[in-house]
Design a protein around this motif. Structure first.
Motif: not given
Length: 252
Positions: A176-179, A227-228, A234-235, A219-220
């Motif tokens: 989730v982070t660039e680092a 969902a499709a 959905v999560g 993730q998204k």
């Protein structure tokens, strides 16, 4: 390429070619698969898998599909948890079907010992050998990215689940982070293939596994694919800062 394409690591290959290429990778790594998972993740994969099993909360009498279940480390967790619940309050045995495309992985799992709740089968995630609406839960752990046609596999998961059945997919994902992303990339591309070379005498297979993680949707995007395929609720839950993610949904 003359037909539809599929990803194989950083390469794009003919879709018809991918199953054989993936089978070759897992033929080579099957006997050391669990050891390599421990070495590559410093054992953290066990914590992720324990969290998935707790989220599933297997119950007596349930039919659980463990797709791409490999050597059965998830299936054994499910069987133990269902058996403990059964000892507390009774009920029928749970049934856990381990289905994997690779016969060598299945053989390695069976060699680890028979568990009464677990059945084993060689099968394709895109064409599961199960009837419609038979399963209470479908779990796939670190397997979906190796499938040639991911939307087809998701539709199959939906097909075999009962209405309201639980879908859980544990997969490597996007930090989730660039680092963290930079540190993870450095570790993945420099350390993991070297471990493969030294421990399993197989740098190439582990190079593919690292590359396949990078080609997998974030993730998204993956949640949108679920969902499709016809799922609701959905999560996802990130583990270790998004290094892995548990995607969850319900059959509707």
């Amino acid at each position: 390429m003359t037909g539809p394409s599929a990803t194989f690591g950083f390469r794009d290959v003919d879709a018809a070619e991918k199953p054989g290429l993936v089978r070759g990778v897992f033929d080579r790594v099957a006997r050391r698969y669990d050891l390599m998972n421990d070495l590559m993740s410093a054992g953290v994969h066990r914590l992720w898998k324990d969290a998935v099993a707790a989220r599933l909360n297997p119950q007596p009498g349930e039919l659980i599909v463990d797709c791409a279940g490999g050597t059965g480390d998830m299936a054994r967790r499910f069987a133990r948890m269902a058996r403990r619940a059964q000892e507390r309050r009774g009920g029928a045995d749970a049934q856990v079907f381990v289905i994997d495309y690779n016969a060598e992985m299945i053989a390695a799992g069976i060699e680890r010992g028979v568990v009464p709740e677990i059945s084993w089968a060689v099968g394709d995630a895109q064409r599961l050998p199960l009837p419609d609406g038979c399963a209470d839960a479908y779990v796939i752990s670190f397997g979906i990215r190796n499938v040639t046609d991911i939307p087809a596999a998701l539709r199959e998961a939906r097909r075999v689940l009962k209405p309201g059945g639980r879908f859980l997919c544990l997969e490597f994902s996007r930090p989730v982070t660039e680092a963290l992303r930079a540190a993870y990339d450095a570790y993945s591309f420099k350390v993991i293939p070297e471990i493969g070379a030294r421990v399993a005498n197989d740098r190439e297979s582990y190079q593919y596994l690292v590359e396949s993680i990078r080609r997998f949707p974030d993730q998204k995007t993956f949640a949108g694919m679920i969902a499709a395929a016809g799922f609701g609720q959905v999560g996802w839950t990130n583990y270790s800062g998004g290094v892995a993610a548990l995607h969850t949904a319900r059959a509707v």
